[in-house]
Write a protein that holds these residues in place. Structure first.
Motif, PDB file in Angstrom:
ATOM      1  N   ASN A 143    -121.667   5.572  16.375  1.00  0.00           N
ATOM      2  CA  ASN A 143    -122.551   5.341  17.523  1.00  0.00           C
ATOM      3  C   ASN A 143    -122.579   6.548  18.449  1.00  0.00           C
ATOM      4  O   ASN A 143    -123.611   6.852  19.053  1.00  0.00           O
ATOM      5  CB  ASN A 143    -122.085   4.093  18.290  1.00  0.00           C
ATOM      6  N   ILE A 144    -121.465   7.257  18.561  1.00  0.00           N
ATOM      7  CA  ILE A 144    -121.423   8.469  19.379  1.00  0.00           C
ATOM      8  C   ILE A 144    -122.312   9.542  18.764  1.00  0.00           C
ATOM      9  O   ILE A 144    -123.049  10.247  19.474  1.00  0.00           O
ATOM     10  CB  ILE A 144    -119.971   8.970  19.522  1.00  0.00           C
ATOM     11  N   VAL A 145    -122.267   9.663  17.428  1.00  0.00           N
ATOM     12  CA  VAL A 145    -123.129  10.624  16.733  1.00  0.00           C
ATOM     13  C   VAL A 145    -124.593  10.322  17.017  1.00  0.00           C
ATOM     14  O   VAL A 145    -125.382  11.224  17.351  1.00  0.00           O
ATOM     15  CB  VAL A 145    -122.868  10.586  15.208  1.00  0.00           C
ATOM     16  N   LEU A 146    -124.985   9.063  16.906  1.00  0.00           N
ATOM     17  CA  LEU A 146    -126.376   8.678  17.136  1.00  0.00           C
ATOM     18  C   LEU A 146    -126.793   8.922  18.586  1.00  0.00           C
ATOM     19  O   LEU A 146    -127.919   9.359  18.858  1.00  0.00           O
ATOM     20  CB  LEU A 146    -126.576   7.202  16.769  1.00  0.00           C
ATOM     21  N   SER A 147    -125.908   8.637  19.517  1.00  0.00           N
ATOM     22  CA  SER A 147    -126.237   8.828  20.933  1.00  0.00           C
ATOM     23  C   SER A 147    -126.421  10.303  21.268  1.00  0.00           C
ATOM     24  O   SER A 147    -127.303  10.672  22.051  1.00  0.00           O
ATOM     25  CB  SER A 147    -125.136   8.232  21.815  1.00  0.00           C
TER      26      SER A 147
END
Length: 302
Positions: A206-210
Motif C-alpha cells: 500500500n505504501i508503494v501504491l501511495s
C-alpha cells in the motif's frame, strides 16, 4: 432459529461474485451495463455512464468505514474473549442470543479457546492496521463504488467476527471454555507469524501504491496511475490480493475445527482472485511497457 444466516450469505456472495467475475472476464460486451458498472470499481471501473446507477454510487474513500467499524468491533469481541477465557466472566445472554440468530440455535462448540483467542487477536491487529492504512497511507482516487460493495464490506467483518466466536467453546450455551496457555502450539505460533508477516507485506504494498501519487515535492495527484514496482509487485499485479488471501487462509488453518469460518475464506479467495485478474488486465491494457514477466497472483505461475 435453525438457519445459519452468516453461512448462507457468504455462500451467496461467493457464488454471485464468482459467476459475475467470470462473465465479465469472458463476455463483458454482451452483458447489461447494470452488471458491469455494479461489479467494477476503482481503477478498472466501467466508463459507461448509467444515470440510474450513479445514484447508488459513493466515493471509494468510504472504504475507510470498513475499518472504522471493524477495528472497534473486533476489539470488543477480543475483550469478550479475554473476559471469558482469562477472567472467567460470563458472556452476556444478549450476545449469546445474537450469535444464535446469526448462526442458528443448533450451533455447536467446535473451536478451542486457544484457537479462538489467537484468531480474534490476529484479526483485531489486522483491522487496526487497516484503519491506519486507510487513514494515513492510502491515497484514494476520485473513483466511485457501488453501494453494494460498501454493504458487503461491512457485512464481511461482522460475519467474520461472528463466525469465529459463534462456534467457540464458552460462547455456546452449556459450554465452559477452559483456556490454557500451555495448549497453544508451535504450529499456531508459526501461523500467527505468517499472518503478521503477510499483513506487513500488505502494508508495504500500500505504501508503494501511495507513493505513485506523490511527486518530488510530496504533492498528491489522486487521478494519476503508474506502474508499481518493488516488493511483491516485482512478481505479481495482485500484491494486495495475495496477501489478503494468505491472511484468511491462515485464519482458516487456525480455526480448522470451525464449520462456518471457512466460508468466509472461500469468499475472500474468490473475491480477491477476481479482483486480481481485473487489475492485471487493466494494467496490461493501460501500459504498453507493463512487465511481461509479471503474473496475476502467484509468482512465476499465475
Amino acid at each position: 432459529m435453525q438457519i445459519n444466516i452468516i453461512r448462507i450469505l457468504f455462500i451467496f456472495c461467493s457464488i454471485f461474485t464468482g459467476i459475475c467475475g467470470l462473465l465479465i472476464y469472458c463476455i463483458e460486451l454482451r452483458l447489461p451495463v447494470l452488471i458491469s458498472r455494479t461489479y467494477r470499481y476503482g481503477k478498472f471501473s466501467s466508463n459507461v455512464h448509467q444515470s440510474l446507477l450513479v445514484k447508488f454510487e459513493i466515493p471509494k474513500e468510504r472504504f475507510k468505514d470498513f475499518y472504522r467499524f471493524s477495528a472497534p468491533a473486533s476489539s470488543y469481541v477480543l475483550y469478550l474473549v479475554v473476559s471469558k477465557y482469562l477472567w472467567n466472566n460470563d458472556i452476556s445472554r444478549y450476545f449469546i442470543w445474537m450469535l444464535n440468530v446469526c448462526l442458528g440455535s443448533f450451533r455447536q462448540q467446535l473451536v478451542s479457546p486457544e484457537s479462538t483467542f489467537i484468531a480474534v487477536l490476529l484479526l483485531t491487529l489486522h483491522c487496526w492496521k487497516r484503519l491506519y492504512e486507510t487513514h494515513c497511507v492510502n491515497i484514494f482516487s476520485d473513483k466511485k463504488i457501488n453501494i453494494s460493495h460498501y454493504l458487503v464490506g461491512l457485512y464481511h467483518y461482522l460475519g467474520s467476527l461472528v463466525s469465529i466466536v459463534g462456534e467457540s467453546e464458552g460462547f455456546v450455551e452449556g459450554s465452559e471454555g477452559n483456556f490454557s496457555w500451555k495448549r497453544i502450539t508451535y504450529f499456531q505460533l508459526l501461523c500467527a507469524l505468517t499472518f503478521i508477516s503477510s499483513s506487513y507485506v500488505q502494508l508495504r504494498a500500500n505504501i508503494v501504491l501511495s507513493n505513485l501519487r506523490k511527486d518530488k515535492d510530496e504533492k498528491i495527484n489522486r487521478a494519476i496511475y503508474k506502474i508499481p514496482h518493488g516488493g511483491l509487485f516485482k512478481y505479481v499485479s495482485g500484491a494486495l490480493n495475495i496477501t489478503e488471501i494468505i491472511i484468511y487462509v491462515i485464519l482458516s488453518i487456525i480455526l480448522w475445527q470451525s464449520s462456518t469460518f471457512h466460508y468466509v475464506t472461500i469468499w475472500v479467495i474468490i473475491n480477491q482472485v477476481c479482483t486480481a485478474v481485473l487489475t492485471h488486465e487493466w494494467y496490461v491494457q493501460t501500459f504498453q511497457n507493463y512487465p511481461k514477466s509479471r503474473k496475476i497472483l502467484l509468482p512465476y505461475i499465475f
